[in-house]
Design an enzyme around this catalytic site. Structure first.
Site, short mmCIF file in Angstrom:
data_model
loop_
_atom_site.label_atom_id
_atom_site.label_comp_id
_atom_site.label_asym_id
_atom_site.label_seq_id
_atom_site.Cartn_x
_atom_site.Cartn_y
_atom_site.Cartn_z
CB CYS A 50 -45.11 -47.85 16.87
SG CYS A 50 -45.97 -48.19 15.35
CB SER A 104 -40.18 -52.57 9.50
OG SER A 104 -40.10 -53.30 10.70
CB ALA A 105 -38.75 -58.11 8.82
CG HIS A 106 -41.92 -55.76 13.45
ND1 HIS A 106 -43.03 -55.33 14.12
CD2 HIS A 106 -41.09 -54.68 13.38
CE1 HIS A 106 -42.87 -54.05 14.46
NE2 HIS A 106 -41.70 -53.64 14.01
N1 PLP Z 1 -42.40 -46.31 10.46
C1 PLP Z 1 -43.71 -46.59 10.64
C2 PLP Z 1 -44.71 -45.93 9.75
C3 PLP Z 1 -44.13 -47.47 11.63
O1 PLP Z 1 -45.43 -47.72 11.78
C4 PLP Z 1 -43.15 -48.07 12.45
C5 PLP Z 1 -43.62 -48.97 13.52
O2 PLP Z 1 -43.10 -49.16 14.54
C6 PLP Z 1 -41.79 -47.77 12.22
C7 PLP Z 1 -41.47 -46.88 11.23
C8 PLP Z 1 -40.68 -48.38 13.04
O3 PLP Z 1 -40.34 -49.65 12.56
P1 PLP Z 1 -39.54 -50.67 13.52
O4 PLP Z 1 -40.50 -51.14 14.56
O5 PLP Z 1 -39.09 -51.77 12.61
O6 PLP Z 1 -38.39 -49.93 14.08
#
Ligand code: PLP
Length: 382
Positions: free
Chosen positions: A322, A197-199
């Protein structure tokens, strides 16, 4: 706003200046990357240049990178891969919710692999489960994250890949938190799929990738046009992908600073334990990402600490931040067997490229005040 200390890189990292510049410039690439004219070709070239950069971060081939809308979609794409056929899915209990949902696997064909008290997936249990299912004729699909988002605990992905391959299956690893924070090589790990994931590394939000290894393949979740080698339909997020590419380059260069980040994190932990000697650093006994610490303060409420720190200008999070606004027990900490009374006082502090020693000092100053108040209120209550 007065000077703030942002210590929540695992939720998201600030957009890097170089990414912002490249992203802004790429917004002018208005051609459709699938068009054959010059405008389309310019957008296509920008995407393909970014694809090489993303592939380089994890030692993959550019043609094995499938751009997605982020880590969540990359996980869903991976988990849709073999669902429904003669496959059985194994997920570690400390996975991100986007993996724990099981994608398209049915509940009956999904097994959770427990974690140890240190927050590491128990591979002895995995090996035993695979043995059981082998007799039932299932092929295993294992999803094990590279490092945990809440505790930073690094997971034994290469060992898991070895076990699952010996049983004729596939291994997916959610490397969203690990990428750019520890060296990652898809070939060395032996993973069949890696989510990025870029962010989390200073790139834009809403863009990520599923990277394939070992000649693995996936079925598209989103069908329609032939973009991304028919693995993910839809006109590409050109500027986002360009920004992602730049972020991966910067993250790769930053790996050289991992030790310096770990020193800052260790200073923060030592300072916090000096203030609150009964506090516990969760997963503190195992290898962790250099930027992450999860500190549980007995008798405290994480929300109170997070709000108090925020008011003092320090941004941290409680549990898995998250998805915003939830005040629930962390499934990761309960999988580790952390007592609920202790888990409710756990905060996650995560550092990154913009963190300096003044941020650590600001944290400790504010944390010291909060712990002092907590002790006083306990005395009054006693
Ligand atoms: N996997 C993990 C371990 C994460 O910490 C996150 C954070 O949100 C994600 C997946 C999801 O990524 P995204 O926010 O790019 O959907």
């Amino acid at each position: 706003m007065s000077q703030r200390s942002y210590l929540d890189y695992n939720a998201t990292a600030p957009l890097r200046a170089e990414v912002r510049a490249a992203f802004s410039e790429a917004l002018s690439l208005y051609g459709n990357p699938s068009s054959v004219h010059a405008e389309g070709r310019a957008a296509r070239a920008a995407i393909e240049a970014a694809r090489v950069k993303v592939a380089n971060l994890v030692g993959a081939r550019a043609e094995d990178v499938i751009f997605t809308s982020g880590g969540t979609e990359a996980n869903a794409l991976a988990l849709a891969a073999q669902a429904g056929e003669a496959w059985h899915c194994y997920l570690s209990a400390v996975e991100h919710p986007s993996v724990l949902s099981g994608g398209r696997f049915y509940r009956e064909t999904t097994t959770q692999i427990p974690a140890t008290v240190d927050g590491v997936a128990d591979l002895d249990v995995l090996a035993g489960e695979l043995e059981k299912h082998k007799r039932g004729g299932w092929r295993p699909f294992v999803s094990l994250m590279a490092a945990n988002n809440e505790t930073g605990a690094i997971q034994p992905v290469a060992e898991a890949a070895h076990i699952v391959h010996a049983a004729g299956g596939l291994l997916h690893s959610d490397a969203v938190q690990a990428a750019g924070r520890m060296p990652l090589d898809i070939v060395a790990i032996g993973a069949d799929m890696l989510s990025l994931s870029a962010h989390k590394m200073g790139g834009p939000k809403g863009v990520g990738a599923l990277v394939l290894g070992n000649g693995a393949s996936v079925e598209p979740l989103i069908k329609g046009g032939g973009q991304e080698r028919r693995k993910r339909a839809g006109t590409e997020n050109v500027a986002g992908i360009v920004g992602f590419g730049v972020a991966t380059e910067l993250a790769a260069a930053d790996l050289a600073r991992a030790e310096a980040i770990a020193e800052l994190r260790d200073a923060l932990e030592a300072g916090a334990l000096a203030i609150a000697p009964d506090a516990v650093v969760l997963s503190g006994r195992v290898a962790r990402l250099p930027n992450t610490t999860c500190i549980a303060v007995p008798g405290a409420k994480a929300e109170t600490l997070v709000i108090g720190l925020d008011l003092a200008g320090v941004a941290v999070s409680s549990g898995s931040a998250c998805s915003s606004g939830k005040v629930e027990a962390s499934h990761v900490l309960s999988a580790m067997g952390v007592a609920p009374e202790l888990a409710q006082g756990a905060i996650r502090v995560s550092l990154g490229f913009g963190t300096g020693s003044t941020d650590i000092e600001s944290f400790l100053l504010a944390f010291g005040e909060l712990v002092k108040r907590l002790k006083q209120s306990r005395k009054v209550a006693a």
